[in-house]
Design an enzyme around this catalytic site. Structure first.
Site, PDB file in Angstrom:
ATOM      1  N   ARG A 170       0.946  -1.193   0.271  1.00 11.61           N
ATOM      2  CA  ARG A 170      -0.112  -0.084   0.079  1.00 11.61           C
ATOM      3  C   ARG A 170       0.917   1.361  -0.005  1.00 11.61           C
ATOM      4  O   ARG A 170       0.380   2.186  -0.261  1.00 11.61           O
ATOM      5  CB  ARG A 170      -0.860   0.036   1.011  1.00 11.61           C
ATOM      6  CG  ARG A 170      -1.853   1.256   1.117  1.00 11.61           C
ATOM      7  CD  ARG A 170      -3.222   1.097   2.115  1.00 11.61           C
ATOM      8  NE  ARG A 170      -2.721   0.524   3.379  1.00 11.61           N
ATOM      9  CZ  ARG A 170      -2.417   0.916   4.330  1.00 11.61           C
ATOM     10  NH1 ARG A 170      -1.957   2.445   4.399  1.00 11.61           N
ATOM     11  NH2 ARG A 170      -2.128   0.380   5.513  1.00 11.61           N
TER      12      ARG A 170
ATOM     13  N   TYR B 227     -18.222  12.737 -16.386  1.00 17.31           N
ATOM     14  CA  TYR B 227     -18.490  11.397 -16.025  1.00 17.31           C
ATOM     15  C   TYR B 227     -19.371  11.304 -14.842  1.00 17.31           C
ATOM     16  O   TYR B 227     -19.254  11.917 -13.938  1.00 17.31           O
ATOM     17  CB  TYR B 227     -17.233  10.582 -15.761  1.00 17.31           C
ATOM     18  CG  TYR B 227     -17.482   9.179 -15.192  1.00 17.31           C
ATOM     19  CD1 TYR B 227     -18.402   8.418 -16.083  1.00 17.31           C
ATOM     20  CD2 TYR B 227     -16.799   8.892 -14.122  1.00 17.31           C
ATOM     21  CE1 TYR B 227     -18.724   7.066 -15.426  1.00 17.31           C
ATOM     22  CE2 TYR B 227     -17.060   7.495 -13.643  1.00 17.31           C
ATOM     23  CZ  TYR B 227     -18.151   6.652 -14.403  1.00 17.31           C
ATOM     24  OH  TYR B 227     -18.386   5.444 -13.895  1.00 17.31           O
TER      25      TYR B 227
ATOM     26  N   ASP C 233      -9.135  15.500 -16.814  1.00 11.17           N
ATOM     27  CA  ASP C 233      -9.413  13.959 -17.014  1.00 11.17           C
ATOM     28  C   ASP C 233      -9.036  13.632 -18.376  1.00 11.17           C
ATOM     29  O   ASP C 233      -9.867  13.936 -19.120  1.00 11.17           O
ATOM     30  CB  ASP C 233     -10.655  13.585 -16.557  1.00 11.17           C
ATOM     31  CG  ASP C 233     -11.082  12.052 -16.710  1.00 11.17           C
ATOM     32  OD1 ASP C 233     -10.464  11.544 -17.466  1.00 11.17           O
ATOM     33  OD2 ASP C 233     -11.650  11.546 -15.853  1.00 11.17           O
TER      34      ASP C 233
ATOM     35  N   LYS D 186      -9.713   2.017 -19.371  1.00 10.48           N
ATOM     36  CA  LYS D 186     -10.149   2.323 -20.699  1.00 10.48           C
ATOM     37  C   LYS D 186      -9.059   2.011 -21.565  1.00 10.48           C
ATOM     38  O   LYS D 186      -8.482   0.841 -21.705  1.00 10.48           O
ATOM     39  CB  LYS D 186     -10.687   3.704 -20.552  1.00 10.48           C
ATOM     40  CG  LYS D 186     -11.710   4.071 -19.744  1.00 10.48           C
ATOM     41  CD  LYS D 186     -12.849   3.182 -19.624  1.00 10.48           C
ATOM     42  CE  LYS D 186     -13.872   3.158 -18.468  1.00 10.48           C
ATOM     43  NZ  LYS D 186     -13.662   4.013 -17.455  1.00 10.48           N
TER      44      LYS D 186
HETATM   45  C1  3LM Z   1     -18.059   4.799 -18.724  1.00  8.86           C
HETATM   46  N1  3LM Z   1     -16.323   5.433 -17.141  1.00  8.86           N
HETATM   47  O1  3LM Z   1     -18.335   3.943 -19.230  1.00  8.86           O
HETATM   48  P1  3LM Z   1     -13.056   3.931 -13.333  1.00  8.86           P
HETATM   49  N2  3LM Z   1     -13.256   9.428 -15.790  1.00  8.86           N
HETATM   50  C2  3LM Z   1     -13.939   9.063 -16.959  1.00  8.86           C
HETATM   51  C3  3LM Z   1     -14.564   7.759 -17.186  1.00  8.86           C
HETATM   52  O2  3LM Z   1     -15.260   7.620 -18.221  1.00  8.86           O
HETATM   53  C4  3LM Z   1     -14.536   6.912 -16.154  1.00  8.86           C
HETATM   54  C5  3LM Z   1     -13.946   7.357 -14.968  1.00  8.86           C
HETATM   55  C6  3LM Z   1     -13.085   8.544 -14.797  1.00  8.86           C
HETATM   56  C7  3LM Z   1     -17.383   4.646 -17.404  1.00  8.86           C
HETATM   57  C8  3LM Z   1     -17.244   3.539 -16.596  1.00  8.86           C
HETATM   58  S1  3LM Z   1     -19.948   3.413 -15.792  1.00  8.86           S
HETATM   59  C9  3LM Z   1     -20.263   2.574 -14.348  1.00  8.86           C
HETATM   60  C10 3LM Z   1     -18.293   2.758 -16.363  1.00  8.86           C
HETATM   61  C11 3LM Z   1     -13.765   9.931 -18.106  1.00  8.86           C
HETATM   62  C12 3LM Z   1     -15.553   5.635 -16.147  1.00  8.86           C
HETATM   63  C13 3LM Z   1     -13.781   6.303 -13.640  1.00  8.86           C
HETATM   64  O3  3LM Z   1     -12.911   4.168 -11.804  1.00  8.86           O
HETATM   65  O4  3LM Z   1     -11.758   3.330 -13.609  1.00  8.86           O
HETATM   66  O5  3LM Z   1     -14.352   3.116 -13.580  1.00  8.86           O
HETATM   67  O6  3LM Z   1     -12.939   5.391 -13.895  1.00  8.86           O
HETATM   68  O7  3LM Z   1     -18.209   6.108 -19.040  1.00  8.86           O
END
Ligand code: 3LM
Length: 404
Positions: A59, A112, A184, A209
């Site tokens: 951690r 998001y 972001d 992603k």
């Molecule tokens: C989506 N997005 O389908 P994680 N910033 C951006 C994002 O698109 C996302 C995050 C942060 C999607 C996930 S929806 C339940 C599925 C621009 C995530 C957050 O914590 O790694 O999921 O990222 O748009």
């Protein structure tokens, strides 16, 4: 001799990682461990006191995770990077570091859904004030500045409306006001856009992603100045604890090695699909920064190397037209997330952005007829055939509903 700077595509697999010095293993080893053994008590004490370098407990740091962090810092042109257990852990790690109660955040309209949820939590539980503005007009940021504005937070392209924000213009305004700019960069990746070069202070990623690229992990990365990253590491990373597992860091590095070739194909396919959608009678509007019809087409040309692989579009027939389309795709997967090898389609208003109250969602352009598609690496003709058939069914359903 002058040191030659390697190109981005070469640095994806060369540069920060070296073959293992003891075994020669070309692929970096995976240190799948929770803890690290000390030679003697004093060594443990010195490491805790920061007087000796070395690992203690995963951690607090892990060599596989450190490899990934060095790679990401190199690619984004940042002094330092920190890996987190998810994109949301990275976003919250940076925001909790920067904000205290009474501070003010200016955030881009359309964001998001979970980031919106986090900002609402900061507002309701911690007394942080949030103003949402349409940052496609940078003067709106200037107008929203208050004495306590600490953070200007944005996505570009914006999820899911695909609006673009002029990073240099907004960063200049924020700098003059003494606020930090957090970008972001999930949709573009450092292959297509490097916000720190445009004046941003922090970059965050959902590495789940395009960086991972294969839909087999959840991860996040935050980047910025070393001093700030060091502070985040010992506070919002270590003490809140949203760390990345070594195995996911290792998988992520495997994904990153092919980022350039994957992105090139995502973009090539997306351009074909966007042009095709634009000519389709069942499609009312296509939102893709690679189309000349996109309102920020010039911004895309200035700050992105290519327009990316995500397209949003409005289906004729409103919510029911979108529903019939989404229920009819066969090759494309009906699922959230993006940036994977396969094509993924979803409905932002009822899925990724459903936590945003309807009235605000509509104002942001996240309407019931809006569909988001993350174009994969398939043969584009197969994607088009699937979309053609699903749009045909959607048109029939809408016509039937209107004239049963
Ligand atoms: C989506 N997005 O389908 P994680 N910033 C951006 C994002 O698109 C996302 C995050 C942060 C999607 C996930 S929806 C339940 C599925 C621009 C995530 C957050 O914590 O790694 O999921 O990222 O748009």
């Amino acid at each position: 001799m002058e040191k030659k700077v390697l190109s981005f595509s070469t640095r994806l697999m060369h540069g920060t990682s070296r073959p293992c010095p003891t075994t020669g293993s070309l692929t970096p080893p995976l240190y799948q461990t929770s803890t690290f053994v000390f030679d003697h008590m004093q060594q443990g004490a010195d490491r805790f006191a920061g007087e000796e370098e070395g690992y203690i407990y995963t951690r607090l740091g892990n060599p596989t995770v450190s490899d990934l962090e060095a790679k990401m810092a190199d690619l984004e042109g940042a002094e330092a990077a920190i890996a987190f257990g998810s994109g949301m852990a990275a976003v919250s790690g940076v925001l909790f570091h920067l904000l205290k109660s009474g501070d003010h955040v200016i955030c881009s309209d359309g964001i998001y859904g979970c980031t919106y949820g986090l900002l609402r939590l900061l507002e309701e539980r911690f007394g942080v004030e949030i103003t949402y503005v349409d940052m496609t007009r940078p003067e709106k940021v200037e107008e929203a500045i208050r004495p306590r504005t600490r953070v200007v937070y944005l996505e570009t392209p914006v999820n899911p409306t695909m609006k673009l924000i002029d990073l240099k213009a907004v960063s200049g305004i924020a700098r003059r006001a003494g606020a930090s700019v957090v970008v972001d960069n999930t949709f573009a990746t450092p292959y297509l856009q490097r916000p720190l070069e445009c004046g941003a202070d922090y970059v965050v990623h959902s590495a789940t992603k395009y960086l991972g690229g294969h839909g087999d992990l959840i991860a996040g990365v935050a980047l910025g100045k070393k001093e700030e990253m060091d502070a985040i590491r010992i506070s919002t990373l270590k003490d809140i604890g949203g760390v990345l597992s070594p195995f996911d860091a290792w998988l992520l590095m495997r994904g990153i090695r092919t980022l350039a070739v994957r992105m090139d194909r995502h973009v090539e396919n997306a351009k074909k699909v966007a042009r095709w959608l634009e000519d389709h009678p069942q499609v009312k509007e296509v939102l893709y920064p690679g189309l000349e019809s996109h309102p920020q087409f010039e911004v895309a040309r200035r700050q992105m190397d290519a327009p990316g692989g995500v397209i949003s579009f409005r289906v004729a027939g409103g919510l029911e037209g979108a529903r019939a389309f989404l229920d009819s795709v066969r090759l494309c997967h009906l699922t959230v997330s993006l940036g994977e090898v396969s094509t993924l389609v979803q409905h932002p208003a009822s899925m990724t952005h459903s936590v945003i109250p309807e009235e605000i969602r509509e104002r942001m352009g996240i309407t019931g007829d809006l569909v988001r598609i993350s174009i994969g690496l398939e043969d584009p003709n197969d994607i088009l055939s699937d979309l053609e058939e699903a749009l045909r069914i959607s048109r029939g359903t809408v016509a039937f509903n209107e004239n049963p």
